[in-house]
Design an enzyme around this catalytic site. Structure first.
Site, PDB file in Angstrom:
ATOM      1  N   SER A  19      -8.373   4.628  -2.916  1.00  0.00           N
ATOM      2  CA  SER A  19      -9.279   3.528  -2.598  1.00  0.00           C
ATOM      3  C   SER A  19      -9.406   3.376  -1.086  1.00  0.00           C
ATOM      4  CB  SER A  19      -8.715   2.232  -3.173  1.00  0.00           C
ATOM      5  OG  SER A  19      -7.492   1.940  -2.531  1.00  0.00           O
ATOM      6  N   HIS A  20     -10.549   2.908  -0.646  1.00  0.00           N
ATOM      7  CA  HIS A  20     -10.699   2.487   0.750  1.00  0.00           C
ATOM      8  C   HIS A  20     -11.514   1.202   0.758  1.00  0.00           C
ATOM      9  CE1 HIS A  20     -10.414   4.323   5.020  1.00  0.00           C
ATOM     10  NE2 HIS A  20      -9.223   4.018   4.551  1.00  0.00           N
ATOM     11  N   HIS A  52     -10.799  -2.244   1.498  1.00  0.00           N
ATOM     12  CA  HIS A  52     -10.843  -3.224   2.585  1.00  0.00           C
ATOM     13  C   HIS A  52     -11.561  -2.702   3.824  1.00  0.00           C
ATOM     14  CE1 HIS A  52      -7.715  -5.000  -0.040  1.00  0.00           C
ATOM     15  NE2 HIS A  52      -8.277  -6.130   0.352  1.00  0.00           N
ATOM     16  N   GLU A  77      -3.541   4.399  12.856  1.00  0.00           N
ATOM     17  CA  GLU A  77      -4.128   5.122  11.727  1.00  0.00           C
ATOM     18  C   GLU A  77      -5.346   5.917  12.167  1.00  0.00           C
ATOM     19  OE1 GLU A  77      -4.575   2.639   8.273  1.00  0.00           O
ATOM     20  OE2 GLU A  77      -2.412   2.383   8.118  1.00  0.00           O
ATOM     21  N   SER A  78      -5.306   6.434  13.369  1.00  0.00           N
ATOM     22  CA  SER A  78      -6.393   7.312  13.814  1.00  0.00           C
ATOM     23  C   SER A  78      -6.566   8.413  12.778  1.00  0.00           C
ATOM     24  CB  SER A  78      -6.059   7.935  15.173  1.00  0.00           C
ATOM     25  OG  SER A  78      -6.125   6.958  16.175  1.00  0.00           O
ATOM     26  N   HIS A 125       0.819  -1.209   0.000  1.00  0.00           N
ATOM     27  CA  HIS A 125       0.000   0.000   0.000  1.00  0.00           C
ATOM     28  C   HIS A 125       0.857   1.264   0.000  1.00  0.00           C
ATOM     29  CE1 HIS A 125      -3.745   2.161   0.746  1.00  0.00           C
ATOM     30  NE2 HIS A 125      -3.087   2.891   1.628  1.00  0.00           N
ATOM     31  N   GLY A 151      -2.334   9.104  -8.370  1.00  0.00           N
ATOM     32  CA  GLY A 151      -3.350   8.071  -8.248  1.00  0.00           C
ATOM     33  C   GLY A 151      -3.063   7.151  -7.102  1.00  0.00           C
TER      34      GLY A 151
HETATM   35  N1  LIG Z   1      -2.026   4.490 -10.315  1.00  0.00           N
HETATM   36  C1  LIG Z   1      -1.198   5.499 -10.127  1.00  0.00           C
HETATM   37  N2  LIG Z   1      -0.885   6.309 -11.140  1.00  0.00           N
HETATM   38  C2  LIG Z   1      -0.070   7.343 -10.949  1.00  0.00           C
HETATM   39  N3  LIG Z   1       0.462   7.674  -9.791  1.00  0.00           N
HETATM   40  C3  LIG Z   1       0.208   6.923  -8.739  1.00  0.00           C
HETATM   41  C4  LIG Z   1      -0.644   5.801  -8.859  1.00  0.00           C
HETATM   42  N4  LIG Z   1      -0.760   5.227  -7.657  1.00  0.00           N
HETATM   43  C5  LIG Z   1      -0.026   5.982  -6.821  1.00  0.00           C
HETATM   44  N5  LIG Z   1       0.569   7.000  -7.467  1.00  0.00           N
HETATM   45  C6  LIG Z   1       1.376   8.056  -6.845  1.00  0.00           C
HETATM   46  O1  LIG Z   1       2.241   7.542  -5.865  1.00  0.00           O
HETATM   47  C7  LIG Z   1       2.344   8.429  -4.764  1.00  0.00           C
HETATM   48  C8  LIG Z   1       2.080   7.717  -3.443  1.00  0.00           C
HETATM   49  O2  LIG Z   1       0.715   7.458  -3.331  1.00  0.00           O
HETATM   50  P1  LIG Z   1       0.004   7.158  -1.951  1.00  0.00           P
HETATM   51  O3  LIG Z   1       0.921   6.339  -1.123  1.00  0.00           O
HETATM   52  O4  LIG Z   1      -1.349   6.624  -2.255  1.00  0.00           O
HETATM   53  O5  LIG Z   1      -0.123   8.597  -1.349  1.00  0.00           O
HETATM   54  P2  LIG Z   1      -0.718   8.907   0.087  1.00  0.00           P
HETATM   55  O6  LIG Z   1       0.355   8.578   1.042  1.00  0.00           O
HETATM   56  O7  LIG Z   1      -1.032  10.359   0.013  1.00  0.00           O
HETATM   57  O8  LIG Z   1      -1.921   8.057   0.230  1.00  0.00           O
HETATM   58  C9  LIG Z   1       1.350   9.532  -4.996  1.00  0.00           C
HETATM   59  O9  LIG Z   1       2.008  10.677  -5.475  1.00  0.00           O
HETATM   60  C10 LIG Z   1       0.444   8.980  -6.051  1.00  0.00           C
HETATM   61  O10 LIG Z   1      -0.105   9.980  -6.823  1.00  0.00           O
END
Ligand SMILES: Nc1ncnc2c1ncn2[C@@H]1O[C@H](COP(=O)(O)OP(=O)(O)O)[C@@H](O)[C@H]1O
Ligand SMILES: [Mg+2]
Lengths: 75, 231, 731, 75
Positions: free
Chosen positions: C89-90, C92, C307-308, C44, C540
């Site tokens: 996504s959320h 789970h 994860e509060s 994740h 994303g």
């Molecule tokens: N499917 C994807 N396409 C493009 N960029 C992605 C995709 N999935 C994740 N990223 C990029 O990877 C980085 C880490 O994402 P994520 O861990 O979900 O961020 P956060 O910690 O804010 O939830 C973000 O900048 C996100 O935009």
């Protein structure tokens, strides 16, 4: 016959409602109150005194077992 | 002439009211912080929609204790114009500035949609530019808009011509089907006996330009301006 | 501590990952350190299976101010303004507790937006559930919709659109993808960087409890028999707290009091602190004794991994610490300094006076393992039976049979179709969402794209979410291209120009080579189409392990496309406007099902865009699921501007009646116009097929086929079948 | 010290939540249950055992006298 079902959040689950109420009490001069937790209560009437139906109601309908617990008070 | 829009923690329509009054009605407007203890200098006060204190205990229940509410009660007693929209209505009812209470919608769900409102009286500072029976299209957005009052109070509200708006159908008929939330007598908005405090669940602050689907809400703000000008 | 195999399994770490940890630390990790590595290196947070593929997506363009790598992507919309947007996504959490799972999903994505300094002005969501004949699926859907409404309405962001799609594969694994978009001045962007040696690291928002510990690792593993045992304390959403955080954070930003900020989302304090340090090349020292705690006796491990919800971490200039506190106190929030920025590049955590973790930030954030997992095209694929009518997927078998065999009573068939699970009105859901707050909503839920005006300019934004799951399941590469094409077409039909996109890639178990093959194909298809349409992906989210008892979901990419409408007078709705308007169908010369020709698609979009700009178009609707008959019906239904209206059209015969009415051919649009000749000329000039079908008017929908009147039904009757569909399925 | 405040709708006030629950019971086979009314419960902790603050809390904050009534259970 009557019964009361009390549904409350499990003690470890966050209760934003209760916390918000508690936090706003200071300004009302109610500062002896240190904790508020909110729950639901259901006053139930039943025909045949079938306790089992109230148990099922409480468990299957009124309570979300992932975050809540319940107790029943019989009258 | 100066309008004030109150900000409670959790208000979320204060900018809509501000924008509607400043840009569309063209009147000066300022925000009022809920901790303020005076509303001096304002000619009209708006309590906007939103979720003051999250509406966590009951809608409007915790907001009524904000310091500004005492000042607003004084202001209202002296004849100042106060309008509570949605959450603002709920706060006014909780604070006792308006009769009755707002219960959970009968359908138990939050509802966001356009409604027709029938104007029941033009003898208020909020409807003086309308005609009696005029239909307005104004959206609602609430989960607790089900107006309730005990039968005595309700009778008094009706006898004193305090029901300002009722939910109606497109032809202006006040029917149970046209009632989105179970309000008694289809009541969507009421005034106090002095007729200078209005509470309404629908949002004129979301219907002030045709691009938003309706500009009917403007009439309410313009009526207030009209009332203040002629006062 | 002895790190046994069992301990490693509990942390979802492999033996080789553990060896890597030993090499980085040059010693055995403490339990807290092991926990920190496990969440940061979870699928994740680290994208360890997907990163090698995501690199193939186009991420740059003239309008892109910030691509992937930050909390949200940012594009320039002119007039000195920019918008930040992202989807997450959320899934789970929403299966375990639908209401709170969906609510906290909305809360999380809103934080990603205002973390960057933008005020959220729109939200959308894309939802997938199992069929509603199962009680459990109904409960999940009702809970999810309720949770989204609860959070977004209270927070005060309009939820202006989204999609709900039902199919068997989501029965034990619903998908909840939440999108949010915010606006700000383009020179007021904030980043998650812990810069400035000695600067205080400040914790704001809700207290820390034992909520969602291992949420990130949970999102990185499938549900099996022991799902119950793995359940962490469910996170509860507090939208009121978040609204206060929004206002207070924006106020500190506008006053210039902070240098860096990041929300505590997945992996909480761990992720926010080490990522902020890694981005700035600094170290971060935390003293957990200062962290506000809701429960007593929490260990360092628990505090770091909690994860509060509704918490943020900020870095302020030393001299401005007090002013930061004042702003938060004004909003009734606690703010506490919990650490400092250091120069050694380490995440150092103290608890009760002892150092319980000391790890290089860079190792956590950037040196996570990378996997080039094996890819293998699946042997068995979905049958082609429903290719012409993909909306039938997820419908009860009896309905499918009736649809495919009925050939006398077309009135009945149409009524049945409009009420079917994947075509019926979603009004039941979106009426629960406040979609008007902030008074910018020009086109709300229910049209091709939502339209939000930009106050103070003459511009508007068009937003859409598209995830044609069935198409992708049938052919991942083509399906992904279709998703992009449809999203762009939706924007164009609304009067806008597609600018950039965000995507949420929901897939099964990446350890299954078939799933990784699907993933790789989807990325390639998306990359190809996004490059073609000049719509870079600015960020994303990837959600793997969407499986239950070994069955993977459909590969489900969801694309969130943002378009710009240069002048609000270009805004076009899908619904018919006025009696007398001519209804025309525009399509490429070659009909295709289940795939898209990008050149053809571009021709159609260019025609629509230019025709709207030159005021030749009264309404524009993109044809998708259910084909022409459904599109026409959708244009007839009532909307905020008018009551239901009728139409009479003659459908050109091509193949056979069922396909001509309900076939889902790519790249088609339905327009209404008062300038038929001019429009026809343009279309033909561009090499497109133009059909003048008929006219808007009356209160019946009449469909003629060749010289036969197939359908003649009152629009009120049709609309009530359509709008009653979902409530009926839920009752 | 602890107290529990129970807030319920006055008998004359319609309770849509309770009614909705009640209506769903037939299909669950819980037809002995003839009436359900929903209320709220607040679990309160206080520092100095000042009962008066709880009384004020219940009366002025937790209850809207137009529609609700309350009772307090002391522990
Ligand atoms: N499917 C994807 N396409 C493009 N960029 C992605 C995709 N999935 C994740 N990223 C990029 O990877 C980085 C880490 O994402 P994520 O861990 O979900 O961020 P956060 O910690 O804010 O939830 C973000 O900048 C996100 O935009
Ligand atoms: Mg983030």
């Amino acid at each position: 016959m009557k019964a009361t079902v009390i549904v409350t959040l499990k003690p470890t689950v966050l209760d934003p409602q209760g916390m918000t109420i508690q936090r706003s009490l200071g300004s009302l001069g109610l500062d002896d109150i240190t904790d508020v937790r909110q729950g639901k209560i259901f006053d139930v009437r039943l025909k045949n005194g079938s306790r089992e139906q109230v148990e099922r109601l409480a468990k299957d309908v009124l309570t979300n077992p992932v975050i809540e617990e319940y107790r029943i008070i019989w009258e | 002439m100066k309008f004030g829009v109150v900000i409670f923690p959790g208000s979320n329509c204060e900018q809509d009211c501000y924008y509607a009054i400043r840009t569309v009605v063209g009147q000066p407007v300022e925000y009022i912080w809920h901790q303020d203890t005076s509303v001096k200098g304002f000619d009209a006060v708006v309590l906007p929609g939103g979720f003051a204190y999250g509406d966590y205990l009951r809608t409007g229940a915790l907001a009524k204790f904000s310091p500004v509410m005492r000042a607003i009660a004084d202001f209202a007693k002296k004849g100042g114009l106060v309008i509570g929209i949605c959450n603002g209505f709920q706060i006014l009812a909780e604070a006792g500035l308006l009769p009755g209470a707002l219960l959970r919608n009968v359908g138990l769900k939050y509802l966001c949609k356009f409604e027709y409102l029938r104007t029941e009286t033009t003898h208020t500072d909020f409807t003086n530019l309308m005609t009696k029976g005029q239909l307005l299209r104004i959206p609602i957005g609430h989960g607790d808009g089900n107006f309730f009052a005990d039968s005595e109070t309700l009778e008094r509200i009706e006898d004193h011509d305090q029901a300002v708006f009722r939910y109606a159908d497109a032809h202006g008929r006040v029917t149970p089907e046209a009632n989105p939330n179970g309000s008694l007598n289809n009541i969507a908005g009421i005034v106090n006996e002095q007729r200078n405090v209005l509470g309404m669940m629908p949002h004129p602050d979301r219907a002030y330009e045709s691009i938003l689907g309706s500009a009917d809400g403007k009439l309410i703000f313009e009526s207030m301006v009209n009332a203040l000008v002629t006062k | 501590m002895t790190v046994t195999d069992e301990v490693l399994t509990l942390h979802n770490l492999t033996e080789s990952e553990y060896q890597k940890i030993l090499a980085i630390l040059k010693r055995e990790p403490t339990i807290t350190e092991l926990g920190i590595f496990s969440v940061m290196w979870s699928e994740h947070c680290s994208y360890k299976s997907s990163r090698v593929h995501l690199r193939r997506l186009p991420t740059k363009g003239p309008a892109v101010l910030q691509g992937p790598g930050e909390n949200a992507g940012i594009i320039d919309i002119g007039d000195g303004l920019a918008v930040a947007f992202k989807i997450e996504s959320h899934n789970h959490p929403s299966f375990i507790e639908p209401f709170q799972g969906a609510a906290t999903g909305v809360g999380g994505i809103l934080r990603d937006i205002f973390t960057m300094g933008a005020r959220p002005i729109a939200a959308m969501n894309s939802l997938r559930f199992g069929p509603l004949d199962k009680q459990q699926n109904k409960r999940i859907l009702e809970g999810v919709v309720g949770g989204i409404a609860f959070y977004g309405n209270c927070f005060g962001v309009p939820t202006v659109g989204g999609e709900i799609y039902l199919a068997d594969c989501y029965s034990q694994n619903p998908l909840v993808n939440a999108f949010a978009l915010g606006i700000f001045e383009k020179d007021k962007i904030f980043y998650g960087r812990a810069s400035g040696l000695g600067n205080p690291v400040i914790y704001v928002g809700a207290k820390t409890g034992r909520d969602g510990i291992h949420g990130a690792t949970m999102a990185s593993a499938g549900f099996g028999e022991d799902a119950g045992a793995k359940r962490p304390n469910v996170q509860i959403g507090d939208p009121f707290m978040e609204k206060l955080l929004l206002e207070a954070c924006l106020e500190t930003m506008h006053k210039g009091l902070i240098v860096g900020i990041q929300d505590m989302g997945a992996a909480g304090l761990t992720c926010s602190s080490c990522e902020m340090g890694a981005r700035a090349g600094t170290g971060v020292e935390l003293d957990l004794d200062y962290v506000p705690q809701r429960e007593s006796g929490m260990t360092a491990y628990e505090i770091m991994l909690s994860e509060s919800q509704e918490r943020m971490l900020l870095v302020a200039e030393k001299a401005k610490e007090k002013e930061v506190f004042e702003v938060f106190h004004k909003w009734g929030l606690d703010a506490v300094t919990v650490g400092r920025v250091t120069s050694d590049g380490l995440l150092r955590v103290r608890h009760h006076g002892q150092v319980v973790a000391e790890i290089p930030n860079g190792a956590l954030a950037d040196e996570a393992p990378l996997y080039q997992r094996p890819l293998l095209p699946p042997k068995a694929t979905l049958s082609s039976r429903l290719d012409d009518h993909s909306f039938l997927d997820g419908c009860p078998p009896a309905l499918i049979e009736t649809f495919l065999s009925e050939s006398n009573d077309w009135n009945k068939l149409l009524k049945l179709t409009v009420a079917s699970p994947n075509l019926c009105s979603r009004r039941w859901a979106w009426q629960q969402y406040d979609h008007m707050v902030q008074s910018n909503t020009v086109v709300g839920p229910g049209s091709d794209a939502a339209v939000i005006r930009v106050k103070g300019t003459k511009k508007a934004l068009a937003l859409t979410l598209d995830g044609p799951a069935y198409r992708v399941a049938r052919n991942p590469r083509e399906g992904a291209k279709m998703a992009v094409a449809e999203a762009c077409r939706n924007i164009v039909c609304s009067g806008g120009r597609p600018v950039a996109a965000t995507n949420c890639l929901n897939f099964g178990n990446p350890e299954h080579p078939e799933v990784m093959w699907q993933f790789s194909e989807v990325v390639d298809g998306m990359a190809e189409a996004c490059s073609f349409f000049f719509t870079p992906i600015t960020g994303g989210n990837v959600s793997f392990y969407n499986e239950t008892f070994g069955g993977d979901i459909y590969p489900t990419p969801v694309l969130g496309m943002v378009g710009l409408i240069e002048d609000i007078s270009f805004v076009t709705r899908s619904s018919f406007k006025k009696a007398g308007d001519s209804i025309v169908l525009i399509e490429p010369v070659t009909r295709r099902v289940g795939k898209v020709d990008l050149e053809d698609e571009r021709a159609v979009q260019n025609l629509v865009a230019s025709a709207i700009r030159d005021r030749l178009v009264e309404s524009a609707h993109d044809l998708s699921e259910g084909g022409l008959a459904i599109a026409v019906a959708e244009c007839c239904y009532s909307n905020v501007e008018r009551a239901a209206i009728g139409a009479e059209i003659t459908i050109p015969s091509h193949l056979e009646v069922r396909k001509d009415l309900f076939g889902e051919f790519s790249s088609r649009v339905l327009l209404t116009t008062r300038k038929v000749a001019e429009l026809r000329q343009r279309a033909e000039q561009m090499g497109l097929t133009f059909h003048n079908l008929g006219k808007v008017g009356g209160n019946r929908l009449i469909l003629n086929y060749e010289s036969v009147k197939l359908v003649d039904i009152s629009t009120d009757e049709l609309e009530s079948a359509w709008s009653g569909g979902l409530p009926k399925l839920l009752s």
